[in-house]
Design a protein around this motif. Structure first.
Motif, short mmCIF file in Angstrom:
data_model
loop_
_atom_site.label_atom_id
_atom_site.label_comp_id
_atom_site.label_asym_id
_atom_site.label_seq_id
_atom_site.Cartn_x
_atom_site.Cartn_y
_atom_site.Cartn_z
N SER B 197 0.84 -1.20 0.00
CA SER B 197 0.00 0.00 0.00
C SER B 197 0.89 1.26 0.00
CB SER B 197 -0.93 -0.04 1.21
OG SER B 197 -1.35 1.24 1.56
N MET B 198 2.01 1.19 0.73
CA MET B 198 2.95 2.31 0.71
C MET B 198 3.60 2.44 -0.67
SD MET B 198 6.24 3.08 3.18
CE MET B 198 7.50 2.08 2.38
N LEU B 199 3.96 1.30 -1.24
CA LEU B 199 4.63 1.30 -2.55
C LEU B 199 3.66 1.82 -3.62
CD1 LEU B 199 7.46 0.27 -3.13
CD2 LEU B 199 6.48 -1.89 -3.87
N ARG B 200 2.40 1.48 -3.48
CA ARG B 200 1.38 1.83 -4.46
C ARG B 200 1.06 3.33 -4.39
NH1 ARG B 200 -2.57 -1.56 -6.88
NH2 ARG B 200 -1.72 -3.34 -5.75
N ASP B 201 0.70 3.77 -3.19
CA ASP B 201 0.16 5.13 -3.03
C ASP B 201 1.11 6.10 -2.36
OD1 ASP B 201 -2.37 4.43 -4.10
OD2 ASP B 201 -2.86 3.43 -2.23
N GLY B 202 2.22 5.59 -1.82
CA GLY B 202 3.13 6.48 -1.11
C GLY B 202 2.62 6.80 0.28
N LEU B 203 3.30 7.75 0.92
CA LEU B 203 2.99 8.08 2.32
C LEU B 203 2.14 9.33 2.46
CD1 LEU B 203 6.35 7.44 4.24
CD2 LEU B 203 4.24 6.11 4.39
#
Lengths: 205, 205
Positions: B197-203
């Protein structure tokens, strides 16, 4: 995370209280970094360290009880050096995402200056596994604390967790190995910017 | 990345061509994984490996010229085992981001099964530094290839580069250490989902 493993290690060396003691202690740790980092733990003797530091064997034993004790103190010292080198840049950043970018850029710069740090920390996995684990658990906990502070201010997503902290730490460690230790031709700021853009916006098109 | 360092290592052992040879070769590598992974490189003797594998010393030397040769072959073998274990799940994923999530989930599961893999690969940094480097350069190159294929299909951002591949590899290695080796109580799919989810949408909030 096991709380026991994350707790500080028991002291196996004394802390200096005078300026002269502090200088000798520092000279021993710097010499130990050079000797352990180039010879490796097993081929390093205490006399290699005292010869390089220019101190008597008795002085060594004033501060450290054994070769293992100075190695453990060195791992904790390098861990603290990273924190002290990177910390002010992280603290000075305007927001949580800029803080992670500054942290990575300055970590890369630190790794280029202190190229032996990887060898020493990595050898701790075999020589002092609890010190190795404490180094990473402490570092991840520090990253998590700053992510949570940034989330509380609404600067980053609210659901940040321990896994995010370990993911960011792993990213930084491997970018440090690749662009700090093995090949230092890329600009540290460019590498940090690329990684941070992924961290900020993700990989979506 | 240095192309020379990423090239395959020179062969220091023969490859089996018969089924019987293949079984002996496999038994030696599996025994070597156990012995090197539990005793460490320096405390492992070839006879520890042959005793565990149940093969004669002569059979060992049919396939490997030395202890170092079997260690190097083992690092390459573990690297290939990760690729073979994770590859089909990555290939079956519907798109590039799902592929990274599947890759991480199955890598975590593999690390839990083969807990000695970290000790062996990490000891290669000291025993066979070129094999250590080749393992990570090969892995990063494989990640970059699949990121570029996903970018070409418009599934992920177009500007993916080597630094993205090293960042993702580092993330996976440290999540594997934390949630595969040190503490395997979390669900591998949940850890992979959080990281993805972090890789997909970032922080970003």
């Amino acid at each position: 995370m096991s709380q026991a493993a994350a707790a500080p290690l028991p002291p196996s060396h004394r802390e200096p209280r005078t300026e002269r003691g502090r200088r000798t202690h520092r000279a021993i740790l710097d010499a130990a970094a050079h000797e352990f980092g180039t010879r490796g733990y097993h081929d390093t003797g205490i006399t290699h360290i005292t010869a390089r530091a220019g101190v008597a064997l008795g002085s060594f034993y004033t501060w450290f009880e054994s070769k293992e004790a100075v190695f453990r103190a060195l791992v904790a010292d390098l861990s603290a050096q990273v924190r002290d080198h990177v910390g002010p840049h992280v603290a000075a950043a305007p927001d949580g995402l800029a803080a992670e970018e500054a942290g990575l850029a300055h970590f890369l710069a630190f790794a280029r200056q202190q190229k032996l740090i990887y060898r020493i920390i990595d050898e701790a996995e075999f020589v002092a596994p609890d010190a190795f684990r404490a180094h990473y658990e402490t570092t991840a906990a520090r990253i998590l604390t700053r992510l949570q502070a940034a989330a509380a201010k609404g600067e980053i997503r609210a659901d940040v967790s321990e896994a995010h902290a370990w993911a960011i730490m792993g990213m930084n460690v491997f970018l440090g190995l690749r662009y700090g230790i093995w090949d230092d031709s890329a600009a540290t700021t460019a590498v940090a910017q690329t990684a941070n853009s992924m961290l900020r916006d993700g990989l979506k098109p």
